[in-house]
Design an enzyme around this catalytic site. Structure first.
Site, PDB file in Angstrom:
ATOM      1  N   LYS A  22     -31.560 -24.991 -36.816  1.00  0.00           N
ATOM      2  CA  LYS A  22     -31.143 -23.975 -37.794  1.00  0.00           C
ATOM      3  C   LYS A  22     -29.639 -23.735 -37.721  1.00  0.00           C
ATOM      4  O   LYS A  22     -28.962 -23.634 -38.748  1.00  0.00           O
ATOM      5  CB  LYS A  22     -31.926 -22.690 -37.491  1.00  0.00           C
ATOM      6  CG  LYS A  22     -31.839 -21.615 -38.536  1.00  0.00           C
ATOM      7  CD  LYS A  22     -33.090 -20.758 -38.548  1.00  0.00           C
ATOM      8  CE  LYS A  22     -33.244 -19.856 -37.348  1.00  0.00           C
ATOM      9  NZ  LYS A  22     -32.316 -18.719 -37.355  1.00  0.00           N
ATOM     10  N   SER A  23     -29.102 -23.637 -36.513  1.00  0.00           N
ATOM     11  CA  SER A  23     -27.662 -23.378 -36.369  1.00  0.00           C
ATOM     12  C   SER A  23     -26.847 -24.499 -37.014  1.00  0.00           C
ATOM     13  O   SER A  23     -25.872 -24.251 -37.734  1.00  0.00           O
ATOM     14  CB  SER A  23     -27.290 -23.312 -34.885  1.00  0.00           C
ATOM     15  OG  SER A  23     -27.859 -22.183 -34.286  1.00  0.00           O
ATOM     16  N   ARG A  27     -24.404 -24.705 -40.752  1.00  0.00           N
ATOM     17  CA  ARG A  27     -23.007 -25.154 -40.678  1.00  0.00           C
ATOM     18  C   ARG A  27     -22.761 -26.404 -41.515  1.00  0.00           C
ATOM     19  O   ARG A  27     -21.724 -26.519 -42.174  1.00  0.00           O
ATOM     20  CB  ARG A  27     -22.616 -25.372 -39.213  1.00  0.00           C
ATOM     21  CG  ARG A  27     -22.451 -24.059 -38.431  1.00  0.00           C
ATOM     22  CD  ARG A  27     -22.498 -24.293 -36.947  1.00  0.00           C
ATOM     23  NE  ARG A  27     -22.121 -23.140 -36.143  1.00  0.00           N
ATOM     24  CZ  ARG A  27     -22.950 -22.171 -35.744  1.00  0.00           C
ATOM     25  NH1 ARG A  27     -24.223 -22.196 -36.088  1.00  0.00           N
ATOM     26  NH2 ARG A  27     -22.510 -21.165 -35.006  1.00  0.00           N
ATOM     27  N   GLY A  92     -28.901 -13.665 -39.728  1.00  0.00           N
ATOM     28  CA  GLY A  92     -27.657 -13.174 -39.131  1.00  0.00           C
ATOM     29  C   GLY A  92     -26.612 -14.273 -39.061  1.00  0.00           C
ATOM     30  O   GLY A  92     -25.419 -14.046 -39.291  1.00  0.00           O
ATOM     31  N   ARG A 120     -28.247  -4.779 -38.752  1.00  0.00           N
ATOM     32  CA  ARG A 120     -27.564  -5.513 -37.673  1.00  0.00           C
ATOM     33  C   ARG A 120     -26.047  -5.278 -37.686  1.00  0.00           C
ATOM     34  O   ARG A 120     -25.462  -5.066 -38.745  1.00  0.00           O
ATOM     35  CB  ARG A 120     -27.909  -7.010 -37.768  1.00  0.00           C
ATOM     36  CG  ARG A 120     -29.387  -7.207 -37.469  1.00  0.00           C
ATOM     37  CD  ARG A 120     -29.801  -8.639 -37.517  1.00  0.00           C
ATOM     38  NE  ARG A 120     -29.252  -9.406 -36.420  1.00  0.00           N
ATOM     39  CZ  ARG A 120     -29.464 -10.706 -36.272  1.00  0.00           C
ATOM     40  NH1 ARG A 120     -30.197 -11.373 -37.153  1.00  0.00           N
ATOM     41  NH2 ARG A 120     -28.944 -11.347 -35.250  1.00  0.00           N
ATOM     42  N   ASP A 305     -32.198 -17.206 -27.950  1.00  0.00           N
ATOM     43  CA  ASP A 305     -33.315 -17.100 -28.905  1.00  0.00           C
ATOM     44  C   ASP A 305     -34.655 -17.440 -28.263  1.00  0.00           C
ATOM     45  O   ASP A 305     -35.712 -17.196 -28.863  1.00  0.00           O
ATOM     46  CB  ASP A 305     -33.084 -18.045 -30.089  1.00  0.00           C
ATOM     47  CG  ASP A 305     -31.874 -17.640 -30.907  1.00  0.00           C
ATOM     48  OD1 ASP A 305     -31.568 -16.431 -30.966  1.00  0.00           O
ATOM     49  OD2 ASP A 305     -31.227 -18.533 -31.485  1.00  0.00           O
ATOM     50  N   ARG A 336     -35.363  -6.990 -29.660  1.00  0.00           N
ATOM     51  CA  ARG A 336     -36.311  -7.867 -28.952  1.00  0.00           C
ATOM     52  C   ARG A 336     -36.654  -7.394 -27.545  1.00  0.00           C
ATOM     53  O   ARG A 336     -37.656  -7.846 -26.995  1.00  0.00           O
ATOM     54  CB  ARG A 336     -35.794  -9.315 -28.930  1.00  0.00           C
ATOM     55  CG  ARG A 336     -35.940  -9.963 -30.278  1.00  0.00           C
ATOM     56  CD  ARG A 336     -35.630 -11.449 -30.273  1.00  0.00           C
ATOM     57  NE  ARG A 336     -35.831 -11.972 -31.616  1.00  0.00           N
ATOM     58  CZ  ARG A 336     -35.188 -13.012 -32.126  1.00  0.00           C
ATOM     59  NH1 ARG A 336     -34.305 -13.665 -31.400  1.00  0.00           N
ATOM     60  NH2 ARG A 336     -35.448 -13.413 -33.354  1.00  0.00           N
TER      61      ARG A 336
HETATM   62  C1  S3P Z   1     -26.470 -18.679 -33.505  1.00  0.00           C
HETATM   63  C2  S3P Z   1     -26.022 -17.994 -32.416  1.00  0.00           C
HETATM   64  C3  S3P Z   1     -26.830 -17.018 -31.669  1.00  0.00           C
HETATM   65  C4  S3P Z   1     -28.316 -17.121 -31.985  1.00  0.00           C
HETATM   66  C5  S3P Z   1     -28.578 -17.337 -33.446  1.00  0.00           C
HETATM   67  C6  S3P Z   1     -27.864 -18.571 -33.964  1.00  0.00           C
HETATM   68  C7  S3P Z   1     -25.553 -19.569 -34.213  1.00  0.00           C
HETATM   69  O1  S3P Z   1     -26.351 -15.747 -32.019  1.00  0.00           O
HETATM   70  O2  S3P Z   1     -29.013 -15.983 -31.550  1.00  0.00           O
HETATM   71  O3  S3P Z   1     -29.979 -17.492 -33.699  1.00  0.00           O
HETATM   72  O4  S3P Z   1     -26.028 -20.432 -34.986  1.00  0.00           O
HETATM   73  O5  S3P Z   1     -24.341 -19.436 -34.016  1.00  0.00           O
HETATM   74  P1  S3P Z   1     -25.112 -15.094 -31.206  1.00  0.00           P
HETATM   75  O6  S3P Z   1     -24.191 -16.196 -30.855  1.00  0.00           O
HETATM   76  O7  S3P Z   1     -24.489 -14.103 -32.089  1.00  0.00           O
HETATM   77  O8  S3P Z   1     -25.778 -14.499 -29.984  1.00  0.00           O
END
Ligand code: S3P
Length: 420
Positions: A22-23, A27, A92, A120, A305, A336
């Site tokens: 997902k990350s 991007r 987020g 958030r 996560d 959480r």
């Molecule tokens: C993510 C970073 C994490 C993670 C989120 C995805 C990202 O958040 O919890 O699910 O893709 O950069 P934080 O870096 O704000 O903790």
């Protein structure tokens, strides 16, 4: 609201693919939108979070074509003001990274999301973007979504975020692409490096040293990218196969890069039988007897996560497990620390928070009715716990799982019937 009822039992056997990371998916979509030309992306996450980012880049002018095999072609580079509010859904990562990218665009945009997104903290991105000269604001004078962004005219800054967050780092670095000089982020602790790694892969000028990343203004060039499986989803099967007797599961093609596989180390330390093949990315897991451990604060950014499902592993382990320095869990899709305590408590496992430490005592899980609080990872963690409970478990708010892993229940059925 939908409900999933999970009957205990197993074993889990066979192989499974989890959604694309997902990350990385968020991007690569943003980089493809910025690149002047056509980029090709395979293996994108099919979760709703990433679909929202895909829709948003379309609303600001990226043109896209999705082949029958899921290959996406995105033509970027000709971005324009959106005609409507941009909806990130539950994401987020989406709202924080997009805020950075849009702060550099010479037009106005409004980013909004669901009730969880509106709760958030957004000061962590509004503050550095304002320092760069962006005209950004939260709703009605607050630091919360919806965010209004009048983009353009950014200056490069040196920024030291107060929290270790890859989302904040990514936001500032994406804004830095449109600044008038170099932008540097100095991290309080190392976080996942996808932004800087993908910048390098797409020809953006980056200098990355431990704890410090600088980006020069510029645009990515068009690229091809195969997104590998999401480690944070593979972690559900890693824990499930560890705790359900006689299980053997292979999660195929899981991302192998740095900073995302901390859960493998923790499970191995607990006695789990799992191996992540560096050549193929396949993660092979067999059932094992687990013992409690201490997860140090320095490990948390590398498995932030995965803590809800690691708490399930802890519930099935002998003795106590401590997760230290986990205050950030309070500001995820749900609080959480509260939601993990609540669902494990409902299932008969004592879990408590001592300051910023989550403590879970191993024990016997009971079937129960649990509330996911609309948090996809809580819903899936509860489903894993339910596999070893002494009766059926009902999970409320199951629809939230579509955020990141729409096929989770089908994959669970497949592994229970031993297929692949
Ligand atoms: C993510 C970073 C994490 C993670 C989120 C995805 C990202 O958040 O919890 O699910 O893709 O950069 P934080 O870096 O704000 O903790």
């Amino acid at each position: 609201m939908s409900v999933l009822v999970v009957e205990p039992g197993g074993p889990l056997r066979g192989s499974v693919y989890v959604p694309g990371d997902k990350s990385i998916s968020h991007r690569v979509l943003m980089l493809a939108a910025l690149a002047d030309g056509t980029s090709v992306i395979r293996g994108l996450s099919d979760g709703r979070d990433v679909r929202c980012t895909l829709s948003i880049i379309g609303q600001i002018g990226a043109e896209m074509d999705e082949g029958a095999d899921g290959t996406l072609r995105i033509r970027g580079g000709r971005l324009h003001e959106p005609g409507a509010v941009l909806d990130v859904g539950n994401s987020g990562t989406g709202i924080r990274l997009l805020a950075g990218m849009l702060a550099g665009m010479p037009f106005r945009s409004v980013l909004d999301g669901d009730a969880s997104i509106r709760r958030r903290p957004m000061d962590r991105v509004l503050v550095p973007l304002a320092q760069m000269g962006a005209r950004v604001s939260g709703f009605d004078g607050s630091m919360s979504a919806p965010l209004t962004i009048e983009g353009g005219g950014l200056s490069g800054i040196d920024y030291e975020p107060p929290v270790a967050s890859a989302q904040v780092k990514g936001c500032v670095l994406f804004a830095g692409l449109s600044a008038d000089g170099p932008t540097t982020v100095v991290e309080p602790a190392p976080t996942r490096a996808h932004t800087e790694e993908l910048f390098v892969a797409t020809g953006v000028e980056v200098v990355a040293e431990p704890g410090r990343v600088s980006v020069a203004p510029g645009r990515p060039r068009p690229f091809e990218h195969d997104v590998e499986g999401d480690p944070s989803q593979a972690a559900f099967w890693a824990v499930a196969a560890s705790i359900v007797p006689d299980s053997e599961v292979v999660v195929q093609n899981v991302y192998r890069g740095q900073g995302r596989n901390g859960f493998v180390d923790v499970l191995q330390r607990m006695g789990a039988d799992l191996h992540h093949d560096p050549a193929t990315g396949d993660l092979t897991v067999r059932a094992a007897t687990l013992d409690g451990t201490v997860v140090g604060a320095d490990e948390v950014p590398g498995l932030v996560d995965e803590i809800p499902v690691l708490a399930v592993a802890a519930a099935c382990a002998g003795g106590e497990t401590r997760f230290e320095g986990v205050a950030e869990l309070r500001v995820k899709e749900s609080d959480r620390l509260a939601t993990v305590e609540e669902f494990l408590g409902a299932m008969g496992i004592p879990a408590r928070t001592e300051g910023d430490v989550l403590v879970v005592e191993g024990g016997r899980l009971h079937g129960a009715s649990v509330d996911s609080h609309h948090d996809h990872r809580i819903a899936m963690a509860a489903a894993v716990a339910a596999l070893v409970a002494d009766g059926p478990t009902t999970i409320d708010g199951w629809e939230s799982v579509a955020t990141s892993y729409p096929g989770f229940a089908d994959d669970l059925l497949g592994l229970r019937s031993g297929g692949d």
